[in-house]
Structures are given as structure tokens and as C-alpha cells.
Design an enzyme around this catalytic site. Structure first.
Site, short mmCIF file in Angstrom:
data_model
loop_
_atom_site.label_atom_id
_atom_site.label_comp_id
_atom_site.label_asym_id
_atom_site.label_seq_id
_atom_site.Cartn_x
_atom_site.Cartn_y
_atom_site.Cartn_z
N TRP A 1 0.84 -1.21 0.00
CA TRP A 1 0.00 0.00 0.00
C TRP A 1 0.87 1.25 0.00
O TRP A 1 0.54 2.24 -0.66
CB TRP A 1 -0.91 -0.01 1.23
CG TRP A 1 -1.76 1.22 1.36
CD1 TRP A 1 -2.93 1.49 0.72
CD2 TRP A 1 -1.50 2.36 2.19
NE1 TRP A 1 -3.42 2.72 1.09
CE2 TRP A 1 -2.56 3.27 1.99
CE3 TRP A 1 -0.48 2.69 3.07
CZ2 TRP A 1 -2.62 4.50 2.66
CZ3 TRP A 1 -0.54 3.91 3.73
CH2 TRP A 1 -1.60 4.79 3.52
N HIS A 2 1.98 1.22 0.72
CA HIS A 2 2.88 2.36 0.73
C HIS A 2 3.64 2.50 -0.58
O HIS A 2 4.03 3.60 -0.96
CB HIS A 2 3.91 2.22 1.87
CG HIS A 2 3.38 2.55 3.22
ND1 HIS A 2 2.74 1.62 4.02
CD2 HIS A 2 3.37 3.71 3.93
CE1 HIS A 2 2.39 2.19 5.16
NE2 HIS A 2 2.75 3.45 5.13
N GLY A 3 3.88 1.39 -1.25
CA GLY A 3 4.85 1.36 -2.32
C GLY A 3 4.39 1.93 -3.63
O GLY A 3 3.28 2.41 -3.78
#
Length: 471
Positions: free
Chosen positions: A321-323
Site C-alpha cells: 500500500w505504501h509502495g
């Protein structure tokens, strides 16, 4: 346009608040919605169009899910389809670039001709908007919340410019009542303004000031031990004060508008374990992952090994999700997943508890080392930084870092550390000096002083975007 910019502080926010204050209470959701859409349109007209489309789909999808018969396959198909659609849109904007780059690298390695690729820009806040939409749809399906039949109300919830760019991740149930009826008065406005000024000070005085050190350290081909640890520790402070500062500003803006958003941080760098860290860091994401992903995977209901699997998968997905531009985020999530499993296994074993001071140190050390992976633009840079942190590239301060270091960096680091440890003394201090005039005056004045200094710095140097805008 970001919160810590002259355009927002001198143009958008005063004009919007004036219209919002003068408008009738019945009009305020519409005013807030239009203001939020103008804010997004200022960032990018294309993002505004995408945002509107996703808003209509989620609102209409919620109505369809609610109307479908309880327990029917049609209801579940609609829910799954809407979740897949939102997730697919997010994955496209998150991973199209890195997948294309990886494919080209593989093709080049095997002698094939790489294809041309036009980089896809990630719309600001898309990750947060998608999570909010999914939580709303799931809650409607579970009957946790009633479906919102007013498009204006739903669009206002999903679009509020105060929080939807970089969190906190607000659930519909938290603001449902205030969407229909909320207070708007001087008391809330002044409390919100104070919180906004504190957040601005955190962002500008600490995070932005440390930014040059971080940039230099993570661009060195072979950082020394001192260089690597300066970069790692500076980034740990920068990320916290940037993100926590934004969250404080968002909470402050919410109060100014009559909304009460939840806290997003609770002294995470004072955690005694990785489990404790995730109970303190990015609380709205942690609770979202727990309620909509970890429990959905089975939680701890099906045995020890399934619990470890669910913990690990949850953190891997959190990393994804962060990437976007690097596979390092996936590795960062996997590292935290493994750490959570080890932490849980130790806590449920017969092994002796780790002494509290040592537990603090070990937790902070792991978190900082993991941030190195998180910040590095690619895996090669991460390996180089880790080599530097273990002294494999020499020990002393490098020339590039020596040229960059300024007294202001040390002052920002000290200020950041004081802010981190201050809560340990807060209760005792307030009990002892709560009635002292100098203490009361200082508590009222320092946010204003910090804001004015921040404003002066914003006016005199280039705006540094919030780090979580890229997520």
C-alpha cells in the site's frame, strides 16, 4: 498546493473559511465539498476528475449493496466487485511504473528491446481515499453503518481536503453524525487553529530543516558509518514530524470546521516492542489493517501458525500500500511482518521478558533500520546504506555531509528529541506548574511563535512537499 505553502495560508484557507463561516449551517457540507474539489483541482484537474468518478461509484455502490438481500450472492458480488475496482485503480497508479521498469530490465537482460513507457503520476491522496471508500462499503455490507443516501454528505466525507491527502484515514462512522449536525464556534476554531499551528511547526521547523541531511545521505554512493547513521536518524525524525505534523494540521482543520478526527500518533518512538510501535504509529492505518484485513484473513482464530501467516500477510500488504516506485516497500512490510511474528512468539513463550530500557532501544533500532529500507529509492541504495551503518565504507564524516551540516540541523534534531520525550514529563509538569502564569502564557504563546517562525521560513525557502503525499 500544500498546507505549508503561501498559496494555502494566504489565499485558499482564508477565503474558504470566510465563505464557510458566512454560509448557513445547511449549506456548509456543500461549501466544504466545493472547497475540497477546488483544492484537488488546484493540485491536478485530472486527479479531480478521477476523484469524482470514484466518489460516484462508491456512493452508488453503497446504495446497491444496501438494497441487495442480506446474505445473497448478489450482495457479495457487488461488494467484492467494488473493492476489486477500487483496488485495481490504486494498483494501476501505484505499480504500473515499477512493473514496466522491471519488465524492461528483464527484457534487456535477455537481449530483447525494451518498450517505451510514459510514466504514470500517482494522484495525491489516492491511497487514503481508496481505503476510506472500502471501509465504507464493507461497513454498509456489515450493517455497521447505515448507507448514506445523500451524495453531498458522502462526497463531503470522502473529499474533505483536511485529511484525505495524507490521513488520518477517517471512517464514515466517525463523522456520520457531524456530517448532519455539528458545532461551528470560536472555541472549536481556536482549538483547531492552535493544533494547526503546532502541526505546521513540526513540519517546517523539524522535518523540513532535516530534509537536506537525508537527501545527501541517501545519495552518497558509499556513505561512511557517521554519514549513514546521520541520514538514518535524520530521516526517522523527518518522517515522524512530517507525517505527525500533517496529521496535527488535519485534526486542527477538522476542529476549525466542526469535526473531531481521531489522533493518528501516540509517541511511537517510545514503544517497547514492534507490536507496541504499531499501536502508536499511524493509528488510523493500523486499526484499518486490523479491522478490514487481518481479521478478514482470520486473525488469531485458527491456530498459531495461521495467526503468524495473517500477521505477515497484513504487513506485506501494508508495505505494498505504501509502495509504488520501489520494491523496497514490500521488503519493509515483510520485515515488520517478521518482527511482529517474532515479537508475538516471544511474548507467548516462556522466555524472560526483555528489560524495559533494552526493549526501547531494540525496538527503536529495528524501526530506524527498517526506515532505511523504506527511504532508499532502490535496493542497491539500501544495501549501500546498511553497509555504511556497519562501518564497511569507513567511519568518519564524509566531505559531502560535512559541507551540508549546519547548526540549524542540530537545533532541529534537539527540538525533535525534546518533543518526543516531552510527554514523559507532561503530566508531572502540568500538575506542578498548571497555575503558574508563565507556564499558562508559554503554553498559549509557543504555538503562535512556532507558526510565525514557520511562516517566515516558508516565505524564504522552497516548499517541501509532505512525504506521505507520495503514498
Amino acid at each position: 498546493m500544500v498546507f505549508a505553502s503561501l498559496e494555502f495560508l494566504l489565499l485558499f484557507l482564508p477565503a474558504f473559511m470566510l465563505v464557510y463561516a458566512l454560509g448557513r449551517p445547511a449549506w456548509r457540507n456543500t461549501i466544504l465539498l466545493i472547497g475540497s474539489w477546488l483544492f484537488y483541482g488546484w493540485l491536478s484537474p485530472l486527479f479531480l476528475a478521477l476523484h469524482m468518478v470514484l466518489t460516484v461509484i462508491a456512493w452508488g455502490g453503497g446504495l446497491v449493496v444496501d438494497r441487495a438481500r442480506e446474505g445473497s450472492s448478489r450482495r457479495m458480488r457487488w461488494l467484492v466487485g467494488l473493492i476489486v475496482l477500487n483496488t485495481a485503480v490504486l494498483c494501476w497508479y501505484k505499480y504500473a511504473n515499477i512493473l514496466a521498469l522491471t519488465a524492461n530490465e528483464l527484457m534487456s537482460a535477455y537481449g530483447a528491446m525494451p518498450f517505451e513507457w510514459q510514466r504514470v503520476a500517482l494522484p495525491a491522496g489516492l491511497s487514503f481515499i481508496v481505503l476510506q471508500a472500502i471501509s465504507y462499503l464493507v461497513d454498509v455490507h456489515r450493517h455497521t453503518v447505515p448507507v448514506e443516501r445523500s451524495f453531498i454528505n458522502y462526497a463531503t466525507y470522502i473529499s474533505m481536503f483536511g485529511h484525505s491527502i495524507a490521513g488520518p484515514i477517517i471512517r464514515y462512522d466517525w463523522v456520520r453524525r457531524e456530517l448532519n449536525q455539528r458545532q461551528f464556534n470560536w472555541t472549536l476554531f481556536s482549538l483547531g487553529a492552535r493544533r494547526f499551528m503546532i502541526g505546521m511547526s513540526m513540519k517546517v521547523l523539524v522535518a523540513d530543516t532535516l530534509s537536506p541531511l537525508v537527501d545527501v545521505a541517501f545519495h552518497l554512493p558509499q556513505p561512511s558509518l557517521v554519514d549513514a547513521w546521520i541520514g538514518c536518524l535524520a530521516y526517522s525524525l523527518q518522517l515522524f514530524f512530517d507525517f505527525a505534523g500533517y496529521s496535527a494540521m488535519a485534526i486542527g482543520l477538522g476542529l476549525m470546521l466542526g469535526f473531531h478526527f481521531p489522533e493518528n500518533f501516540n509517541r511511537p518512538y517510545l514503544a517497547r516492542s514492534i507490536q507496541d510501535f504499531w499501536r502508536r504509529w499511524h493509528l488510523s492505518l493500523s486499526s484499518w489493517l486490523r479491522d478490514y484485513l487481518y481479521i478478514g484473513l482470520g486473525g488469531n482464530r485458527h491456530g498459531v501458525w495461521n495467526t503468524y501467516r495473517n500477521l505477515f500477510l497484513t504487513m506485506v500488504i501494508a508495505g505494498l500500500w505504501h509502495g509504488g516506485d520501489s520494491w523496497n516497500y514490500l521488503l519493509w512490510g515483510a520485515a515488520h511482518g517478521i518482527a511482529l511474528c517474532v515479537d508475538r512468539a516471544w511474548a507467548h513463550s516462556s522466555l524472560p521478558a526483555i528489560p524495559r530500557p533494552l526493549a526501547h532501544v531494540l525496538t527503536l533500532l529495528f524501526v530506524c533500520l527498517a526506515w532505511t529500507l523504506f527511504r532508499s529509492p532502490d535496493f542497491h541504495t539500501a544495501l549501500s546504506m546498511y553497509a555504511g551503518q556497519f562501518g564497511l565504507h569507513g567511519i568518519g564524516l564524509g566531505d559531502a555531509m560535512a559541507v551540508t551540516l549546519r547548526p540549524a540541523h542540530g537545533m532541529a534534531a534537539v527540538l525533535g528529541l525534546l518533543c518526543i520525550v516531552a510527554p514523559l514529563l507532561q503530566r508531572r509538569t502540568e500538575q506542578r506548574w498548571a497555575q503558574a502564569r508563565w507556564f499558562v502564557t508559554g503554553a498559549a504563546v509557543w504555538p503562535v511563535a512556532g507558526f510565525l517562525l514557520s511562516f517566515a521560513l516558508i516565505a524564504s525557502r522552497e516548499t517541501v512537499p509532505f512525504l506521505y503525499f507520495q503514498f
